[in-house]
Structures are given as C-alpha cells and as structure tokens.
Write a protein that holds these residues in place. Structure first.
Motif, mmCIF file in Angstrom:
data_model
loop_
_atom_site.group_PDB
_atom_site.id
_atom_site.type_symbol
_atom_site.label_atom_id
_atom_site.label_comp_id
_atom_site.label_asym_id
_atom_site.label_seq_id
_atom_site.Cartn_x
_atom_site.Cartn_y
_atom_site.Cartn_z
ATOM 1 N N LEU A 144 10.889 2.808 2.541
ATOM 2 C CA LEU A 144 11.625 2.775 3.813
ATOM 3 C C LEU A 144 10.731 2.387 4.973
ATOM 4 O O LEU A 144 11.071 1.508 5.766
ATOM 5 N N VAL A 145 9.585 3.034 5.077
ATOM 6 C CA VAL A 145 8.662 2.724 6.168
ATOM 7 C C VAL A 145 8.163 1.287 6.043
ATOM 8 O O VAL A 145 8.055 0.565 7.032
ATOM 9 N N GLY A 146 7.907 0.862 4.824
ATOM 10 C CA GLY A 146 7.380 -0.478 4.588
ATOM 11 C C GLY A 146 8.392 -1.587 4.801
ATOM 12 O O GLY A 146 8.016 -2.727 5.051
ATOM 13 N N THR A 147 9.665 -1.279 4.700
ATOM 14 C CA THR A 147 10.686 -2.310 4.876
ATOM 15 C C THR A 147 11.448 -2.199 6.190
ATOM 16 O O THR A 147 11.902 -3.207 6.719
ATOM 17 N N GLU A 148 11.567 -0.972 6.701
ATOM 18 C CA GLU A 148 12.377 -0.783 7.909
ATOM 19 C C GLU A 148 11.626 -0.149 9.075
ATOM 20 O O GLU A 148 12.192 0.026 10.142
ATOM 21 N N GLY A 149 10.383 0.249 8.859
ATOM 22 C CA GLY A 149 9.586 0.820 9.933
ATOM 23 C C GLY A 149 9.615 2.337 9.947
ATOM 24 O O GLY A 149 10.423 2.979 9.273
ATOM 25 N N TRP A 179 0.578 10.556 0.458
ATOM 26 C CA TRP A 179 1.060 9.888 -0.757
ATOM 27 C C TRP A 179 0.470 8.489 -0.892
ATOM 28 O O TRP A 179 0.086 8.080 -1.979
ATOM 29 N N ILE A 180 0.410 7.751 0.203
ATOM 30 C CA ILE A 180 -0.175 6.407 0.161
ATOM 31 C C ILE A 180 -1.644 6.507 -0.262
ATOM 32 O O ILE A 180 -2.095 5.783 -1.148
ATOM 33 N N PRO A 200 3.314 -7.413 -4.995
ATOM 34 C CA PRO A 200 4.003 -6.241 -5.540
ATOM 35 C C PRO A 200 3.859 -4.974 -4.702
ATOM 36 O O PRO A 200 4.723 -4.106 -4.742
ATOM 37 N N ARG A 201 2.792 -4.867 -3.933
ATOM 38 C CA ARG A 201 2.587 -3.658 -3.119
ATOM 39 C C ARG A 201 2.771 -3.928 -1.624
ATOM 40 O O ARG A 201 2.259 -3.188 -0.781
ATOM 41 N N ALA A 202 3.508 -4.968 -1.294
ATOM 42 C CA ALA A 202 3.677 -5.344 0.120
ATOM 43 C C ALA A 202 4.333 -4.240 0.943
ATOM 44 O O ALA A 202 3.928 -3.996 2.084
ATOM 45 N N ALA A 203 5.322 -3.556 0.399
ATOM 46 C CA ALA A 203 5.987 -2.492 1.163
ATOM 47 C C ALA A 203 4.996 -1.378 1.494
ATOM 48 O O ALA A 203 4.977 -0.870 2.621
ATOM 49 N N ARG A 204 4.165 -1.014 0.525
ATOM 50 C CA ARG A 204 3.167 0.025 0.788
ATOM 51 C C ARG A 204 2.162 -0.449 1.829
ATOM 52 O O ARG A 204 1.745 0.311 2.711
ATOM 53 N N THR A 205 1.756 -1.710 1.754
ATOM 54 C CA THR A 205 0.812 -2.257 2.727
ATOM 55 C C THR A 205 1.421 -2.239 4.121
ATOM 56 O O THR A 205 0.770 -1.828 5.085
ATOM 57 N N ARG A 206 2.674 -2.674 4.240
ATOM 58 C CA ARG A 206 3.354 -2.636 5.542
ATOM 59 C C ARG A 206 3.464 -1.208 6.054
ATOM 60 O O ARG A 206 3.289 -0.949 7.236
ATOM 61 N N ALA A 207 3.768 -0.281 5.149
ATOM 62 C CA ALA A 207 3.879 1.126 5.538
ATOM 63 C C ALA A 207 2.539 1.633 6.070
ATOM 64 O O ALA A 207 2.496 2.334 7.086
#
Length: 183
Positions: free
Chosen positions: A15-20, A57-58, A92-99
């Motif tokens: 959620l954080v990685g895709t929507e902030g 968690w990250i 593959p880990r882009a959402a985690r990176t963005r988060a």
C-alpha cells in the motif's frame, strides 16, 4: 504459512509503495491483505504503531534476504552486483523500494526510521570495505558518492523510467569511486 501479522505487513508495504504513506490505514491494510476487519489493529493498535511495524518489516525483510553476495574483488564485479541489485529493487521489489523512500520522506519522527537508517549504515560500511579492497582507502572515502549515484538511478527507475539503462551509469560511478574524479 504466513501469519495474520505477516499478511498485514506485506499488504501495508505494498500500500505504501503503490499509494503512498497516506494510504496506510488499518481498514485499507485489512482489505488489501484479505483479512477480516479489525485484524491489523489487533497487532498494531495505533497508526503510529502500524507505521513503526512497516518500517521494521522492511528492514527485517531486507536482512532476511541473505545478506551480501560472495566477495567482490574487481571493479566490474562491483558494477555487475550493483546493476543486478538495482534491477531487482526497481523490478520485483519496486513497491518495497518506493515504500522505503516514502517512509524516509514522510516520517515525522526521526526515531521511527532508525531501522532503515541502520540498514543503510550496514550497506554503506560494506560498500566502503569493497571499495577499499578494490581501490584503496581513498576509494573507500567515496562510498557515499557511489551510493548517492545509485540512489539517484534507482529513484529514476521507480518514478520515471522503469527500463532506464543502468550499466553505463553504474560503471561510470564505480570508476569515479575507485579512481577518483577525472582530471
């Protein structure tokens, strides 16, 4: 099998990685994780606790992925490893990176991002040791520059151009770190 807590945290990172960071609510995490309403709040009573849980968690996820690769002894080996890592972190880990970036930028409590800063320091020390082995003490001092260049490339890939080429830019940054600025 994942626990309810694990499912909630995985969904929260996505959620954080895709929507902030603003998308991080207990109800949204429950829905994204396919959990019954109230499940996330059973583990994280407040939004602050949920935010701290996501940050931890990250950091835990990154540590659990196996640490550092085999010793790197050449400039090209370092280039190859960094390119591979950035391809994974922007793919593959882009959402985690963005988060991770979003949490660094949005966290109002410096203490909250301590686990992420700790991870960063570990990676910086490892990078320093590689640069020292490849190019000596002066190269080790340029580790922050190399990391900043890689961060910029990674940020570009996760925000602007997911297919931006990496190899030539990383090779240039590694060469500058190993040999110093061009004369």
């Amino acid at each position: 099998m994942s626990t309810t807590r694990d499912r909630a945290l995985d969904a929260a990172v996505d959620l954080v990685g895709t929507e902030g960071v603003r998308a991080l609510t207990h109800a949204r995490v429950d829905a994204a994780a396919g959990l019954p309403p109230g499940s996330t709040s059973n583990h994280f009573r407040t939004r602050a606790a949920l935010l701290a849980g996501v940050i931890d968690w990250i950091a835990e996820s990154e540590r659990a992925e196996g640490g550092f690769p085999a010793p790197i002894e050449t400039e090209q080996g370092l280039v190859d490893m960094l390119v591979t890592a950035m391809e994974i972190e922007s793919g593959p880990r882009a959402a985690r990176t963005r988060a991770r970036y979003a949490l660094f930028l949005e966290a109002v409590d410096d203490e909250a991002v301590t686990p992420l800063r700790h991870q960063r320091r570990i990676f910086e020390e490892w990078t320093r040791s590689l640069l020292e082995a490849i190019g000596g003490p002066a190269a080790a001092e340029r580790a922050p520059m190399l990391m900043a260049a890689c961060d910029g490339l990674l940020l570009h890939r996760i925000t602007v151009d997911p297919d931006a080429p990496l190899a030539a830019s990383v090779a240039l940054a590694v060469a500058a770190a190993v040999h110093g600025p061009a004369a």
